[in-house]
Design a protein around this motif. Structure first.
Motif, PDB file in Angstrom:
ATOM      1  N   UNK A 134      22.070 -27.901  20.392  1.00 29.19           N
ATOM      2  CA  UNK A 134      21.170 -27.004  19.664  1.00 29.19           C
ATOM      3  C   UNK A 134      21.957 -26.222  18.615  1.00 29.19           C
ATOM      4  N   UNK A 135      23.103 -25.701  18.983  1.00 28.86           N
ATOM      5  CA  UNK A 135      23.929 -24.933  18.059  1.00 28.86           C
ATOM      6  C   UNK A 135      24.333 -25.775  16.847  1.00 28.86           C
ATOM      7  N   UNK A 136      24.795 -26.986  17.094  1.00 27.29           N
ATOM      8  CA  UNK A 136      25.195 -27.871  15.990  1.00 27.29           C
ATOM      9  C   UNK A 136      23.982 -28.183  15.107  1.00 27.29           C
ATOM     10  N   UNK A 137      22.822 -28.404  15.725  1.00 27.75           N
ATOM     11  CA  UNK A 137      21.600 -28.653  14.954  1.00 27.75           C
ATOM     12  C   UNK A 137      21.228 -27.476  14.076  1.00 27.75           C
ATOM     13  N   UNK A 138      21.356 -26.269  14.599  1.00 32.86           N
ATOM     14  CA  UNK A 138      21.047 -25.058  13.819  1.00 32.86           C
ATOM     15  C   UNK A 138      22.037 -24.908  12.672  1.00 32.86           C
ATOM     16  N   UNK A 139      23.306 -25.156  12.929  1.00 35.62           N
ATOM     17  CA  UNK A 139      24.314 -25.054  11.872  1.00 35.62           C
ATOM     18  C   UNK A 139      24.024 -26.067  10.768  1.00 35.62           C
ATOM     19  N   UNK A 140      23.723 -27.296  11.148  1.00 39.09           N
ATOM     20  CA  UNK A 140      23.414 -28.328  10.154  1.00 39.09           C
ATOM     21  C   UNK A 140      22.166 -27.952   9.361  1.00 39.09           C
ATOM     22  N   UNK A 141      21.155 -27.410  10.050  1.00 33.01           N
ATOM     23  CA  UNK A 141      19.908 -27.041   9.375  1.00 33.01           C
ATOM     24  C   UNK A 141      20.083 -25.867   8.414  1.00 33.01           C
ATOM     25  N   UNK A 142      21.067 -25.015   8.643  1.00 34.32           N
ATOM     26  CA  UNK A 142      21.227 -23.823   7.803  1.00 34.32           C
ATOM     27  C   UNK A 142      22.315 -23.955   6.742  1.00 34.32           C
ATOM     28  N   UNK A 143      23.031 -25.060   6.737  1.00 34.64           N
ATOM     29  CA  UNK A 143      24.080 -25.250   5.734  1.00 34.64           C
ATOM     30  C   UNK A 143      23.442 -25.311   4.340  1.00 34.64           C
ATOM     31  N   UNK A 144      23.966 -24.497   3.440  1.00 40.40           N
ATOM     32  CA  UNK A 144      23.491 -24.501   2.068  1.00 40.40           C
ATOM     33  C   UNK A 144      22.247 -23.658   1.825  1.00 40.40           C
ATOM     34  N   UNK A 145      21.714 -23.047   2.855  1.00 44.55           N
ATOM     35  CA  UNK A 145      20.514 -22.199   2.707  1.00 44.55           C
ATOM     36  C   UNK A 145      20.918 -20.813   2.231  1.00 44.55           C
ATOM     37  N   UNK A 146      19.992 -20.102   1.610  1.00 47.22           N
ATOM     38  CA  UNK A 146      20.290 -18.720   1.205  1.00 47.22           C
ATOM     39  C   UNK A 146      20.542 -17.821   2.419  1.00 47.22           C
TER      40      UNK A 146
END
Length: 126
Positions: free
Chosen positions: A39-51
């Protein structure tokens, strides 16, 4: 000469009276870390490059915050137990070993508290 059977000696939990408690705690926390890390890795991947505001909002959501808190608790417990086993196995000298185990416990508590504070701060916007 002891009249106890080998099974009776094992059930007696040995001289420390802890038996396999550390072993099982280490395995259970490790098992808990598998889905929490995914879950943590998924959240990190989902938030990379976001404001920044979007990342804060994502990390502050209740579901993500609870998952992060669970990961922090399981991770710091797993870390403390693992390091304690290493210290007990490889550090010689009773005073040195005791000091290292105490320092390990305080270090893990400090890391856990700082991490929990960061998640709570994000969640409640403190």
């Amino acid at each position: 000469m002891s009249m106890r059977t080998p099974l009776g000696k094992v059930r007696g939990l040995g001289s420390a009276h802890e038996g396999t408690e550390h072993f099982w705690r280490q395995r259970v926390t490790g098992l808990a870390m598998i889905p929490l890390t995914l879950v943590f890795v998924g959240v990190v991947i989902a938030t990379v490059g976001r404001p920044h505001a979007e990342v804060v909002a994502t990390l502050g959501s209740p579901v993500i915050a609870v998952m992060l808190l669970a990961m922090i608790l399981a991770g710091t417990a797993h870390m403390r137990i693992g390091m304690q086993v290493i210290i007990e196995d490889y550090v010689h000298g009773e005073l040195t070993r005791l000091t290292a185990v105490i320092a390990n416990t305080f270090f893990c508590a400090l890391v856990g508290l700082a991490s929990i504070w960061a998640v709570v701060k994000l969640s409640f916007g403190i």
